[in-house]
Every structure is written in structure tokens, then in C-alpha cells.
Write an enzyme that holds these catalytic residues in place. Sequence first.
Site, mmCIF file in Angstrom:
data_model
loop_
_atom_site.group_PDB
_atom_site.id
_atom_site.type_symbol
_atom_site.label_atom_id
_atom_site.label_comp_id
_atom_site.label_asym_id
_atom_site.label_seq_id
_atom_site.Cartn_x
_atom_site.Cartn_y
_atom_site.Cartn_z
ATOM 1 N N ARG A 81 40.786 28.734 44.997
ATOM 2 C CA ARG A 81 40.432 30.344 44.399
ATOM 3 C C ARG A 81 41.616 31.209 44.377
ATOM 4 O O ARG A 81 42.697 30.721 44.877
ATOM 5 C CB ARG A 81 39.604 30.944 45.491
ATOM 6 C CG ARG A 81 39.144 32.280 44.832
ATOM 7 C CD ARG A 81 38.577 33.103 46.127
ATOM 8 N NE ARG A 81 38.266 34.612 45.653
ATOM 9 C CZ ARG A 81 38.039 35.737 46.342
ATOM 10 N NH1 ARG A 81 38.175 35.628 47.622
ATOM 11 N NH2 ARG A 81 37.926 36.791 45.924
ATOM 12 N N HIS A 82 41.643 31.813 43.268
ATOM 13 C CA HIS A 82 43.066 32.767 42.891
ATOM 14 C C HIS A 82 43.367 33.498 44.249
ATOM 15 O O HIS A 82 42.552 33.475 45.030
ATOM 16 C CB HIS A 82 42.723 33.769 41.774
ATOM 17 C CG HIS A 82 41.614 34.551 42.009
ATOM 18 N ND1 HIS A 82 41.372 35.678 42.927
ATOM 19 C CD2 HIS A 82 40.206 34.610 41.552
ATOM 20 C CE1 HIS A 82 40.540 36.013 42.815
ATOM 21 N NE2 HIS A 82 39.312 35.533 42.357
ATOM 22 N N GLY A 83 44.613 34.074 44.269
ATOM 23 C CA GLY A 83 44.867 34.903 45.193
ATOM 24 C C GLY A 83 44.488 36.196 45.203
ATOM 25 O O GLY A 83 43.465 36.672 44.399
ATOM 26 N N THR A 351 40.193 28.677 40.119
ATOM 27 C CA THR A 351 38.896 29.102 39.741
ATOM 28 C C THR A 351 38.640 30.288 40.632
ATOM 29 O O THR A 351 39.550 30.908 41.154
ATOM 30 C CB THR A 351 37.844 27.981 39.830
ATOM 31 O OG1 THR A 351 36.606 28.431 39.437
ATOM 32 C CG2 THR A 351 37.744 27.406 41.305
ATOM 33 N N ALA A 394 42.419 32.902 47.913
ATOM 34 C CA ALA A 394 43.369 31.910 48.059
ATOM 35 C C ALA A 394 42.636 30.633 48.738
ATOM 36 O O ALA A 394 43.287 29.693 49.156
ATOM 37 C CB ALA A 394 44.832 32.137 48.507
#
Length: 482
Positions: A81-83, A351, A394
Site C-alpha cells: 500500500r502507498h505511504g 496499490t 505503507a
Amino acid sequence: MYIFQPFIAGCLVFTLTTVVFVNGHSVDGYCHEYCYSLDHIRPQTDYFSSKTSYFVSKRQYVGKHFIIPNCSPVKIWLYIRHGARLPKAKEMKHLRQLEKLRDEILANHEKNNSTLAFSEMCRPDLKLLKEWNWDRNITEKYDEFLTEQGWNDIKTIAKRYKQLFPNIFEDTYDEEKFSFRYTDVHRTEASYRAFVEGLFGLDAHEYIHVPPHQENIKLLKPYKFCPTDEEEITGKDSEYRKYLKSKTISQLVMDVSKRLGFECPLKMRQVLSMYDMCVYEQAWNLSDSSPWCAAFTPSQFYDLEYPEDLRKYYESGHGREANSRFLCALVNDLLAHLGNDDQPKAVAYVTHSSSLLLLLTSLGVFNDSEPLRADSYHRLSDRKWRLSKIAPFASNFAAVKYDCPNDIESEKVKFFINEEPIDFEWCDAGLCDWSAVKERYKKYTEVNCDEYFCSGTSKSSVFSIFLITLATLAAISLLFNK
């Protein structure tokens, strides 16, 4: 690529002795003497739902779980997952209005005209609040942009994986050995760049091949092409809305209002905005203090954590059977990678929380024995489906293939969430036989995912819409490239 660096005005660092809130007098479930600025432990920061920071102070370095005696890691499949990101544009409107609420709270305390049943906010917290302002640099232009802290978190995670698996993540990028994908928005593209920079050095993204966005969307976000029953997820009769109207939340709104000096209860939206600002600012600046966290006592954060757990349970979790079908193609991608002895050695996709949760749902993990409902909150205080633990900023899922030559079945797989092993009951202390993995998830390999992933709809027509969309995008691309 521009990475946003938010600034928390007036976030001072206090070095006074920690207030141990558990020794305070409990009134209606919380300690009225609690002072956020003086609490150096802050256990509630572990429970900020999907906006929890990955590197909260309590997180331990857990690399030892990846080491399997007499086994060698040979392949890895990562889903990241994005930060930490900025708020959505529609959220910014509400968060800006906190400046007016700040002035009203300060006026309540300065005039000492409140009818508080409990002690007021402590002076250090009030000082923080007085110096707080909405960051004027945060505008709709930067809707959900990755922050500097988000970039650093992802880069650090990449370095940790490289250190754990030096035989897989070599120093030099090789297109045959590594495969990367990300979705088509700033926060995931920037997170991807941070990740490859952590692996291969500065500006690594400039020479790494990534498939076209259309292919990435089909694999990483196929659910975007499936009809969703929003009424079931957040509608007036949803479990999410029922909980927001429950006695638990009504009492919380009253208690927070009194704590801040208001004779009449605040609006629900105002309380939620304070909570949102608190969790965002703490994710952006781990060592600083957001004054909006001081509006709540520690136990109240558990009450505020549950709504998003509920919403995501029905949107992306075990609350709907269809959710286990959406990522059929992605599960196949995972199995195909682990089952293939050829390159690449490492696959990493960047994602969103919904995609990560759908993957976990597809694999059948973090499923509680009792469904999450508005009225089951207190019974599920130790629930498995807890976004703070499984889907913080994240968050990352890893499937690692091991070669164990001394075992009867030498091919093994171990699954991890946020660097912690997932303990499947059909595996041995988390280490699974590859044959058992294939058998467990054969329902995905034995179907046509294009017809399977949208359940409860006209499957062929939905996929036709998807193909038409891709064709339209391709046509537009050719038109502009002429």
C-alpha cells in the site's frame, strides 16, 4: 516528482515527565486528567485505523521471521500500500473549518465559562492548539498526494526487504529479475519510485520498465469495473451508519464536547474532523504532536477506530462473499510467480488499502468468527479484522518461496503481513507446503477470472464494458500520438 511536506504549526516538543493516564480517575470510560502533550508513550497512536503510521514507536524489527532454518528464499511476491498521503479534496473543506472551532475551544477555556463535568484540557495541549493553523499549502491541487514521511516510510521498507533477501534483491536492476507495477495516481506512483530508490538507488525509476497503466488497472483494480452496492456499505441502513448513530458514539460526542468546554454537543462532523486531523498530522510527522489528538482521551480512539473497520469490512472484507472474487486474476498472478522456476525473482506491486484488503479476503485471512456489526463492537474488541494492524499506511503483504532440501516436500511458502507471519491453520507455524497452497487456492486457478471476478452482476456485460474502456483509452492514445 513533487512530494508534499506538510507542516504542523506550533508542534513543540515537551520533555516533562509522562502522565500515566491509567492511574487517572475514570469517568464514563476515560481519564479526565489525560494530557496528550505530556504522554510520551501514546498507545492510542497504534489504533488510528488505516491512517496508522507503519513505523509507530512500538513496531519492532521483525526480520527474524523471514529466516527459516535449513531453507533458502528463492522468490518473493510483494503487494504494497502507498505511504502516508494528504487528505482527499472533499476532506480538506471540513479540515479547514477547524480553525474556527479552534478559536471557539480557546474562548471556552479562556473565559472559564464552561459547565464541564471533567477537567479541562491541560495547558500544554491548549498551547499547542493556540499555535495551530491549517497549512495553506495543502490545497485541492494536491488531492491525496504522497507526503515526505510517506516517501521515507516506503523507501525504508524497501531497504529492509533488500537487507533481508540479498540473494533476491541484488544491487543492480535487471529487467528479467524484477517486475514492478503501480496504479495511475500520484500516491502510488510516488510510492513506487520511493521503493525502487530504496532498492537500487537515486532515480532508479528512470531506467525501470513498468507495463502500461491499462494493464496495471486490470490486474490491480478490477473491482473498479464492478457495480458496488454503496447502500450496503455506507447507506442509512448500513452497519457503518448504525454504529455512528449508536449510544457509544453519541456518548463520545457529548464527552468530547464537554472536555472542550461546550455546553451543547458538537456536530458529529466536527468531532470526526478533529479525529481526521489528528491521525493525518501524526502520520505526516511521527515525532511531533497534533493538538487535535488532545481533544480525545486514549480510550475514545478505540471507539473512533471501529467505523472504518466496519466500512472496509463490507467494502473490501469478509462482509460480502463477492469480495473474495474481485482479485481472482491477482491471486493467479501470485501463484503463477511462485510456481514458476524462471525469472523474475521478485514481483512488487504498489496499490491501495482496498486492494490489499481484498487480497487478504481472497486468501481467507483475518476473518472473525462473528461478523462485524454495529452491535458487536464491544464483543469484538480483540478482533482480527483491525485495519490499524493489517492495513496502516505503507502496509505490505509478502509471499516468500523457500527451497528446503532436507524436507520431504522441499518447496515451501510463507506469507507475511507487515513483516509478521500469517499463521494459517493448515500450515506448520506459518510455513506451508507448496502443494497445500496450490490445493487451497485452486478455486482461482480453475476458473476464467474474466467471468468470475464480478459476482452478482451480468459478468459478460461487465467485462465487455472493461474491454470497451481499454479500447477507448488505446484509441485516444493513438489519436494524440499521431
